[in-house]
Design a protein around this motif. Structure first.
Motif, PDB file in Angstrom:
ATOM      1  N   ASP A  71       0.820  -1.218   0.000  1.00 34.24           N
ATOM      2  CA  ASP A  71       0.000   0.000   0.000  1.00 34.24           C
ATOM      3  C   ASP A  71       0.851   1.264   0.000  1.00 34.24           C
ATOM      4  N   GLY A  72       2.036   1.186   0.613  1.00 33.13           N
ATOM      5  CA  GLY A  72       2.890   2.360   0.742  1.00 33.13           C
ATOM      6  C   GLY A  72       2.347   3.373   1.743  1.00 33.13           C
ATOM      7  N   ARG A  73       1.396   2.934   2.573  1.00 31.18           N
ATOM      8  CA  ARG A  73       0.714   3.839   3.492  1.00 31.18           C
ATOM      9  C   ARG A  73       0.494   3.151   4.832  1.00 31.18           C
ATOM     10  N   TRP A  74       0.431   3.956   5.877  1.00 33.16           N
ATOM     11  CA  TRP A  74       0.081   3.482   7.210  1.00 33.16           C
ATOM     12  C   TRP A  74      -1.334   3.953   7.469  1.00 33.16           C
ATOM     13  N   THR A  75      -2.255   3.018   7.738  1.00 32.97           N
ATOM     14  CA  THR A  75      -3.667   3.391   7.789  1.00 32.97           C
ATOM     15  C   THR A  75      -4.337   3.193   9.144  1.00 32.97           C
ATOM     16  N   GLU A  76      -3.607   2.688  10.130  1.00 32.67           N
ATOM     17  CA  GLU A  76      -4.213   2.494  11.445  1.00 32.67           C
ATOM     18  C   GLU A  76      -3.209   2.856  12.540  1.00 32.67           C
ATOM     19  N   PRO A  77      -3.528   3.872  13.337  1.00 33.73           N
ATOM     20  CA  PRO A  77      -2.583   4.247  14.398  1.00 33.73           C
ATOM     21  C   PRO A  77      -2.532   3.186  15.492  1.00 33.73           C
ATOM     22  N   ILE A  78      -1.434   3.168  16.185  1.00 31.92           N
ATOM     23  CA  ILE A  78      -1.272   2.355  17.382  1.00 31.92           C
ATOM     24  C   ILE A  78      -1.850   3.163  18.541  1.00 31.92           C
ATOM     25  N   THR A  79      -2.368   2.484  19.546  1.00 29.26           N
ATOM     26  CA  THR A  79      -2.768   3.189  20.761  1.00 29.26           C
ATOM     27  C   THR A  79      -1.786   2.816  21.863  1.00 29.26           C
ATOM     28  N   ALA A  80      -1.421   3.825  22.658  1.00 25.85           N
ATOM     29  CA  ALA A  80      -0.460   3.626  23.736  1.00 25.85           C
ATOM     30  C   ALA A  80      -0.888   4.435  24.951  1.00 25.85           C
ATOM     31  N   HIS A  81      -0.420   4.005  26.117  1.00 19.51           N
ATOM     32  CA  HIS A  81      -0.745   4.728  27.338  1.00 19.51           C
ATOM     33  C   HIS A  81      -0.035   6.077  27.334  1.00 19.51           C
ATOM     34  N   LYS A  82      -0.780   7.123  27.644  1.00 18.91           N
ATOM     35  CA  LYS A  82      -0.269   8.490  27.508  1.00 18.91           C
ATOM     36  C   LYS A  82       0.885   8.817  28.445  1.00 18.91           C
ATOM     37  N   ASP A  83       1.024   8.119  29.558  1.00 18.74           N
ATOM     38  CA  ASP A  83       2.117   8.411  30.487  1.00 18.74           C
ATOM     39  C   ASP A  83       3.199   7.335  30.475  1.00 18.74           C
ATOM     40  N   ALA A  84       2.782   6.069  30.475  1.00 13.54           N
ATOM     41  CA  ALA A  84       3.733   4.965  30.593  1.00 13.54           C
ATOM     42  C   ALA A  84       4.303   4.510  29.251  1.00 13.54           C
ATOM     43  N   LEU A  85       3.678   4.921  28.137  1.00 13.93           N
ATOM     44  CA  LEU A  85       4.137   4.629  26.768  1.00 13.93           C
ATOM     45  C   LEU A  85       4.065   3.149  26.381  1.00 13.93           C
ATOM     46  N   PHE A  86       3.302   2.333  27.127  1.00 12.59           N
ATOM     47  CA  PHE A  86       3.157   0.955  26.682  1.00 12.59           C
ATOM     48  C   PHE A  86       2.015   0.861  25.674  1.00 12.59           C
ATOM     49  N   VAL A  87       2.139  -0.108  24.789  1.00 11.80           N
ATOM     50  CA  VAL A  87       1.164  -0.306  23.717  1.00 11.80           C
ATOM     51  C   VAL A  87      -0.103  -0.911  24.288  1.00 11.80           C
ATOM     52  N   MET A  88      -1.225  -0.285  23.973  1.00 12.67           N
ATOM     53  CA  MET A  88      -2.526  -0.851  24.328  1.00 12.67           C
ATOM     54  C   MET A  88      -2.997  -1.758  23.196  1.00 12.67           C
ATOM     55  N   ASP A  89      -2.989  -1.220  21.987  1.00 20.58           N
ATOM     56  CA  ASP A  89      -3.426  -1.976  20.816  1.00 20.58           C
ATOM     57  C   ASP A  89      -2.475  -1.666  19.665  1.00 20.58           C
ATOM     58  N   GLY A  90      -1.965  -2.728  19.018  1.00 17.70           N
ATOM     59  CA  GLY A  90      -1.095  -2.520  17.869  1.00 17.70           C
ATOM     60  C   GLY A  90       0.272  -3.155  17.997  1.00 17.70           C
ATOM     61  N   HIS A  91       0.385  -4.230  18.756  1.00 11.11           N
ATOM     62  CA  HIS A  91       1.691  -4.879  18.915  1.00 11.11           C
ATOM     63  C   HIS A  91       2.258  -5.388  17.594  1.00 11.11           C
ATOM     64  N   HIS A  92       1.402  -5.952  16.731  1.00 10.98           N
ATOM     65  CA  HIS A  92       1.879  -6.420  15.428  1.00 10.98           C
ATOM     66  C   HIS A  92       2.330  -5.243  14.575  1.00 10.98           C
ATOM     67  N   ARG A  93       1.569  -4.153  14.608  1.00 11.03           N
ATOM     68  CA  ARG A  93       1.949  -2.964  13.832  1.00 11.03           C
ATOM     69  C   ARG A  93       3.249  -2.357  14.356  1.00 11.03           C
ATOM     70  N   LEU A  94       3.441  -2.351  15.670  1.00 12.19           N
ATOM     71  CA  LEU A  94       4.698  -1.850  16.231  1.00 12.19           C
ATOM     72  C   LEU A  94       5.866  -2.700  15.744  1.00 12.19           C
ATOM     73  N   THR A  95       5.690  -4.006  15.729  1.00 12.49           N
ATOM     74  CA  THR A  95       6.760  -4.892  15.254  1.00 12.49           C
ATOM     75  C   THR A  95       7.087  -4.609  13.792  1.00 12.49           C
ATOM     76  N   VAL A  96       6.063  -4.380  12.976  1.00  9.73           N
ATOM     77  CA  VAL A  96       6.291  -4.026  11.566  1.00  9.73           C
ATOM     78  C   VAL A  96       7.060  -2.717  11.481  1.00  9.73           C
ATOM     79  N   ALA A  97       6.644  -1.716  12.240  1.00 11.97           N
ATOM     80  CA  ALA A  97       7.321  -0.407  12.202  1.00 11.97           C
ATOM     81  C   ALA A  97       8.799  -0.538  12.551  1.00 11.97           C
ATOM     82  N   ARG A  98       9.092  -1.357  13.535  1.00 11.39           N
ATOM     83  CA  ARG A  98      10.493  -1.554  13.924  1.00 11.39           C
ATOM     84  C   ARG A  98      11.250  -2.331  12.852  1.00 11.39           C
TER      85      ARG A  98
END
Length: 151
Positions: free
Chosen positions: A34-61
């Motif tokens: 697609d060449g595009r990112w279409t779904e944001p990851i959600t993370a805790h606003k203070d602790a910075l842990f991923v709430m939803d999107g672990h697979h997407r985070l792995t792809v980004a890395r």
């Protein structure tokens, strides 16, 4: 209403769940095609842990993205449950896991967003994606390779 996301360094986010390698590969192929990112990851606003999107985070890395669309939220805005019947997951469990450096098994935590998180539409280029050719060559070598490539 669109969920406000910001572009954030994926290396700073803390995963709390394992991922399925085959799902990561499928998702990476789709994002690259697609060449595009279409779904944001959600993370805790203070602790910075991923709430939803672990697979997407792995792809980004894996793609070595410099930035990633992230929506930051707190547990005053999000409800958490367990995916598996009979298990109990609380925000405290997730904070403890994030601090420990260990990971829950795949699909342990289920974050429920109301309203739902809106999609996004961000080019991989804007996220700092460099193709493997660009990643491992100097600018002059890339220019030479492009001239030599038919088409």
């Amino acid at each position: 209403m669109a969920s406000p996301y910001c572009l954030f360094d994926p290396q700073r986010l803390i995963p709390t769940e394992e991922v399925d390698p085959s799902r990561v590969e499928e998702l990476e192929s789709k994002i690259l095609a697609d060449g595009r990112w279409t779904e944001p990851i959600t993370a805790h606003k203070d602790a910075l842990f991923v709430m939803d999107g672990h697979h997407r985070l792995t792809v980004a890395r894996r793609l070595r993205l410099a930035f990633l669309p992230v929506v930051f939220l707190g547990y005053d805005e999000v409800r958490v449950t367990a995916w598996r019947e009979g298990e109990t997951i609380t925000p405290e469990h997730i904070f403890a896991m994030a601090r420990s450096g260990s990971l829950f098994p795949i699909k342990t935590t289920r974050h429920i967003f109301s309203p739902a998180i809106s999609g996004c539409d961000v080019s991989l280029e804007r996220l700092g994606y460099a193709s493997p050719l660009e990643r491992f060559t100097s600018p002059s070598e890339r220019l030479t390779a492009r001239r030599a490539t038919p088409g």
